[in-house]
Scaffold this active site. Structure first.
Site, mmCIF file in Angstrom:
data_model
loop_
_atom_site.group_PDB
_atom_site.id
_atom_site.type_symbol
_atom_site.label_atom_id
_atom_site.label_comp_id
_atom_site.label_asym_id
_atom_site.label_seq_id
_atom_site.Cartn_x
_atom_site.Cartn_y
_atom_site.Cartn_z
ATOM 1 N N ASP A 173 -14.286 0.710 -25.269
ATOM 2 C CA ASP A 173 -12.968 1.359 -25.402
ATOM 3 C C ASP A 173 -12.278 0.905 -26.688
ATOM 4 O O ASP A 173 -11.660 1.706 -27.399
ATOM 5 C CB ASP A 173 -12.084 1.023 -24.199
ATOM 6 C CG ASP A 173 -12.764 1.388 -22.887
ATOM 7 O OD1 ASP A 173 -13.451 2.428 -22.854
ATOM 8 O OD2 ASP A 173 -12.621 0.633 -21.911
ATOM 9 N N GLY B 34 -24.228 -2.282 -28.086
ATOM 10 C CA GLY B 34 -23.979 -3.650 -27.627
ATOM 11 C C GLY B 34 -24.182 -4.646 -28.752
ATOM 12 O O GLY B 34 -23.671 -4.464 -29.869
ATOM 13 N N ALA B 35 -24.958 -5.697 -28.485
ATOM 14 C CA ALA B 35 -25.186 -6.758 -29.483
ATOM 15 C C ALA B 35 -26.035 -6.273 -30.661
ATOM 16 O O ALA B 35 -26.274 -7.038 -31.600
ATOM 17 C CB ALA B 35 -25.853 -7.945 -28.808
ATOM 18 N N ASN C 291 -7.353 1.379 -21.326
ATOM 19 C CA ASN C 291 -7.801 0.364 -22.300
ATOM 20 C C ASN C 291 -7.773 0.942 -23.715
ATOM 21 O O ASN C 291 -7.381 0.273 -24.674
ATOM 22 C CB ASN C 291 -9.234 -0.089 -22.008
ATOM 23 C CG ASN C 291 -9.357 -0.813 -20.685
ATOM 24 O OD1 ASN C 291 -8.369 -1.234 -20.112
ATOM 25 N ND2 ASN C 291 -10.582 -0.949 -20.203
ATOM 26 N N ALA D 292 -23.952 -0.416 -33.692
ATOM 27 C CA ALA D 292 -23.613 0.966 -33.336
ATOM 28 C C ALA D 292 -24.259 1.938 -34.319
ATOM 29 O O ALA D 292 -24.601 1.580 -35.445
ATOM 30 C CB ALA D 292 -22.091 1.145 -33.349
#
Ligand code: ATP
Length: 300
Positions: free
Chosen positions: A249, A219-220, A42, A223
């Site tokens: 990825d 995630g939501a 990926n 980062a």
């Protein structure tokens, strides 16, 4: 710019079911989707779409699924010359059961992926490569990749997933020492740091691990990145997320694309956050965006 991505390649089968079968029961599959998967593969596809020239280093069996998986990579512009073909073993397969409540249950057959050995990571396969990305939790491969990266003069990033985090700090610390960029998601960071809170986990790992940059996807919630004594955070873009498979990825590939362009830490984080936000709006593990799409998204 040539890069290499080392690790797993899978054939993913998604089965949408209304209920999960009990013992000896038969449940009907409402919908079926197949597509390429495996973290390293990926990453290679996402990198190719962002304008890098990736080669994939991994292993497949001599079976039709392996051939399909390699063809898909070739069609995306990924060089598969150095993929190991192992007779008598099946290629990696992942079956994902998707329940209407959104919960996924995964069954993984690692198969040929397990046949990739440290001895397969020879410097000849990495000549001309500026960066090596390792998407595996196998420390013997990480240690060998560090040697090879030094020998060919490439930078190195590692995304070890849950498999690496589970090994604990005493094993992870020496394995990742000296790596340029270490990626993990928040669950892995919390597991490795033994902390319930992601911020405490990132701070602990930043102290414990001697890596150039530690990047934790939330995630939501966006980062965070720690490097050069500074902790940075970006909130996630507000999008209608339909499938987060492979978001990590895509994020890692976009971050490395910016890293190789010499961008500053905040720009790398922002670009990767935007690329991953676009990815989650589309189904499939490899629905990552092209470079121009990310630029347009950031400009909008
Ligand atoms: P996977 O293992 O499925 O590849 P992951 O657990 O490694 O994913 P996440 O932390 O879930 O990775 O997500 C990676 C990045 O994707 C996040 O840092 C963020 O940039 C983006 N992202 C994920 N979910 C959302 C969301 N709901 N909205 C916007 N961006 C998202």
């Amino acid at each position: 710019m040539e890069i290499a991505s080392v690790g797993n390649l899978n054939f993913d089968v998604y089965l949408r079911v209304s209920e999960l079968p009990g013992p000896d029961e038969n449940a009907e599959v409402l919908d079926l989707y197949t597509g390429g998967g495996g973290s390293a593969a990926n990453f290679a596809v996402a990198a190719a779409r962002l304008g890098l020239a990736p080669r994939f280093i991994g292993a497949v069996g001599e079976d039709p699924l392996g051939e399909i998986s390699l063809r898909e990579l070739r069609e995306e512009g990924v060089d598969v010359t150095y993929v190991k073909r192992i007779a008598g073993v099946r290629s990696g397969l992942v079956v994902v059961l998707v329940h209407p409540d959104g919960v996924k249950r995964m069954l993984s057959y690692r198969g040929a992926n397990l046949g990739l050995a440290p001895g397969d990571l020879t410097p000849e396969k990495f000549r001309g490569v500026r960066h090596i990305h390792l998407a595996t939790g196998r420390t013997e491969l990480i240690l060998k990749a560090k040697e090879v990266a030094r020998e060919v003069g490439a930078s190195l990033s590692v995304d070890g997933g849950t498999a690496l985090a589970k090994k604990g700090l005493d094993i992870v610390r020496p394995a990742v020492e000296g790596v340029d960029v270490l990626f993990m998601n928040q669950a892995e960071a919390r597991l490795l740091a033994g902390s319930h809170d992601h911020r405490t986990a990132v701070e602990k790992l930043a102290r414990e691990l001697r890596v150039g940059e530690l990047v934790v996807t939330l995630g939501a919630r966006g980062a965070a990145a720690y490097g050069g004594g500074k902790l940075l955070h970006v909130d996630a873009f507000r999008v209608d997320a339909v499938d987060t498979t492979g978001a990590g990825d895509c994020f890692a590939a976009a971050y490395i694309a910016m890293h190789l362009r010499g961008r500053d830490p905040y720009e790398k984080l922002l670009f990767a956050n935007a690329a991953a936000a676009i990815k989650v709006t589309r189904p499939g593990a490899r629905s990552s965006p092209r470079y121009a799409e990310v630029e347009a998204f950031l400009a909008s």
